[in-house]
Design a protein around this motif. Structure first.
Motif, short mmCIF file in Angstrom:
data_model
loop_
_atom_site.label_atom_id
_atom_site.label_comp_id
_atom_site.label_asym_id
_atom_site.label_seq_id
_atom_site.Cartn_x
_atom_site.Cartn_y
_atom_site.Cartn_z
N THR A 85 0.80 -1.22 0.00
CA THR A 85 0.00 0.00 0.00
C THR A 85 0.84 1.28 0.00
O THR A 85 0.38 2.31 -0.49
CB THR A 85 -0.93 0.04 1.23
N GLN A 86 2.04 1.24 0.53
CA GLN A 86 2.81 2.47 0.74
C GLN A 86 2.99 3.31 -0.54
O GLN A 86 2.75 4.54 -0.51
CB GLN A 86 4.18 2.14 1.36
N PRO A 87 3.38 2.71 -1.67
CA PRO A 87 3.52 3.53 -2.88
C PRO A 87 2.18 4.11 -3.35
O PRO A 87 2.15 5.22 -3.90
CB PRO A 87 4.09 2.54 -3.91
N LEU A 88 1.09 3.37 -3.16
CA LEU A 88 -0.22 3.88 -3.55
C LEU A 88 -0.62 5.06 -2.68
O LEU A 88 -1.22 6.03 -3.16
CB LEU A 88 -1.26 2.77 -3.44
N ILE A 89 -0.28 4.98 -1.41
CA ILE A 89 -0.55 6.08 -0.49
C ILE A 89 0.26 7.31 -0.88
O ILE A 89 -0.26 8.45 -0.89
CB ILE A 89 -0.26 5.65 0.96
N GLU A 90 1.52 7.10 -1.22
CA GLU A 90 2.35 8.23 -1.66
C GLU A 90 1.77 8.88 -2.90
O GLU A 90 1.72 10.12 -3.00
CB GLU A 90 3.78 7.75 -1.93
N ALA A 91 1.28 8.07 -3.82
CA ALA A 91 0.66 8.62 -5.04
C ALA A 91 -0.61 9.39 -4.70
O ALA A 91 -0.87 10.46 -5.25
CB ALA A 91 0.35 7.49 -6.02
N GLY A 92 -1.41 8.84 -3.77
CA GLY A 92 -2.67 9.48 -3.40
C GLY A 92 -2.51 10.79 -2.66
O GLY A 92 -3.48 11.51 -2.46
N ASN A 93 -1.28 11.10 -2.26
CA ASN A 93 -1.01 12.37 -1.59
C ASN A 93 -0.22 13.34 -2.47
O ASN A 93 0.26 14.37 -1.98
CB ASN A 93 -0.25 12.11 -0.27
N ILE A 94 -0.11 13.02 -3.75
CA ILE A 94 0.53 13.95 -4.69
C ILE A 94 -0.32 15.21 -4.80
O ILE A 94 -1.55 15.14 -4.98
CB ILE A 94 0.70 13.29 -6.07
N GLU A 95 0.31 16.34 -4.71
CA GLU A 95 -0.41 17.62 -4.76
C GLU A 95 -1.18 17.76 -6.08
O GLU A 95 -0.63 17.56 -7.16
CB GLU A 95 0.58 18.79 -4.62
N VAL A 134 -7.46 4.21 1.53
CA VAL A 134 -8.54 5.19 1.76
C VAL A 134 -8.24 6.04 2.98
O VAL A 134 -8.42 7.28 2.97
CB VAL A 134 -9.88 4.46 1.93
N ASP A 135 -7.77 5.42 4.05
CA ASP A 135 -7.56 6.12 5.31
C ASP A 135 -6.30 6.97 5.34
O ASP A 135 -6.09 7.74 6.30
CB ASP A 135 -7.48 5.10 6.47
N SER A 136 -5.46 6.88 4.31
CA SER A 136 -4.14 7.50 4.37
C SER A 136 -3.87 8.51 3.27
O SER A 136 -2.75 9.03 3.18
CB SER A 136 -3.05 6.42 4.33
N VAL A 137 -4.86 8.79 2.43
CA VAL A 137 -4.63 9.70 1.30
C VAL A 137 -5.54 10.92 1.36
O VAL A 137 -6.62 10.87 1.95
CB VAL A 137 -4.82 8.98 -0.06
N GLY A 146 -14.53 1.48 1.72
CA GLY A 146 -14.51 2.93 1.76
C GLY A 146 -14.11 3.64 0.48
O GLY A 146 -13.97 4.87 0.47
N ALA A 147 -13.92 2.89 -0.61
CA ALA A 147 -13.56 3.52 -1.87
C ALA A 147 -14.68 4.44 -2.35
O ALA A 147 -15.86 4.23 -2.05
CB ALA A 147 -13.24 2.47 -2.92
N ASP A 148 -14.32 5.45 -3.11
CA ASP A 148 -15.30 6.40 -3.64
C ASP A 148 -15.89 5.95 -4.97
O ASP A 148 -17.03 6.30 -5.29
CB ASP A 148 -14.62 7.77 -3.83
N TYR A 149 -15.11 5.19 -5.73
CA TYR A 149 -15.55 4.75 -7.06
C TYR A 149 -15.19 3.28 -7.29
O TYR A 149 -14.13 2.82 -6.87
CB TYR A 149 -14.87 5.56 -8.17
#
Length: 243
Positions: free
Chosen positions: A90-100, A139-142, A170-173
């Motif tokens: 999950t870590q790389p996906l979380i990093e991507a989900g927090n890209i500005e 979901v909880d980390s981005v 908890g996904a949105d889509y």
């Protein structure tokens, strides 16, 4: 109705998306991108056998995605930007989900290339016993919204049950490629069944390549639709503006 430009490996970068967004799309999806060593190595093997695929090293990939987001937003500030990404943890996906600036991170549970399946990603993710926890961690980390793209009718899986699991996580889509083996149209019946059993926003994918099939897609009850091959030329030969 949500209108999405869907990802096509090695094709949907910012330059391509900026050309096709004016046809009426609300969401533009970058990718799909490999984000960790196992998936990047798998992508290299795919390229070696002649298939298009994005190829960025670990020390460049996140900066690349951020720059692509900026390029789209600088031209189309009112369009949501999504990135379809895959990784074994999950870590790389979380990093991507927090890209500005990135509005949606899309977890790739869809790719069916053997090299990706061999490292446990793509549609092989659908067999993970901890899939719900995996999605929930993202979901909880981005800061972004979360989409999960799956492929329908994968042997040994139940798409309706998976839709419920993804919703509960908890996904949105839920972005679903409703392909059916041996059939050259989307599995309209399955899409209808999923829409009747979940409250998550469902984005239907597959066969949206003409007015007739677009109507069939909308009649299933989806909240939106995505188009990939229909814009591969950089043009769209039918009108989506009225939907």
């Amino acid at each position: 109705m949500i209108k999405v430009v869907a990802p096509m490996a090695g094709i949907t970068d910012a330059d391509f998306l900026n050309k096709v967004i004016p046809y009426g799309f609300d969401v533009a999806t970058l990718g799909g991108y490999s984000l960790d060593a196992p998936t990047i190595d798998a992508s290299k093997k795919i390229i070696e056998r002649g298939r298009d695929e994005f190829d960025f090293p670990l020390d460049e990939i996140f900066t690349h995605i951020q720059n692509e987001v900026k390029l789209i937003k600088s031209v189309h500030s009112d369009v949501k930007v999504s990135a379809n990404v895959r990784a074994t943890t999950t870590q790389p996906l979380i990093e991507a989900g927090n890209i500005e600036g990135l509005d949606i991170v899309e977890i790739n549970c869809h790719c069916r290339q053997k090299e990706i399946l061999d490292v446990g990603c793509g549609q092989e993710m659908l067999r993970r016993k901890d899939l719900a926890d995996f999605i929930s961690q993202v979901v909880d980390s981005v800061k972004s919204e979360v989409s999960v793209k799956i492929r329908a009718n994968v042997e040994g899986t139940d798409a309706v049950q998976l839709a419920g699991l993804i919703e509960d996580a908890g996904a949105d889509y839920l972005h679903i490629d409703a392909m059916k083996k041996g059939v050259f149209e989307a599995d309209w019946e399955l899409l209808s069944e999923i829409c009747n059993n979940v409250n998550i926003k469902v984005i239907g994918n597959n066969s949206v390549n003409n007015d007739e099939n677009l109507k069939k897609m909308i009649d299933t009850g989806v909240d939106g639709f995505s188009i990939a091959r229909g814009v591969i030329s950089g043009k769209l030969n039918f009108d989506i503006s009225n939907f």
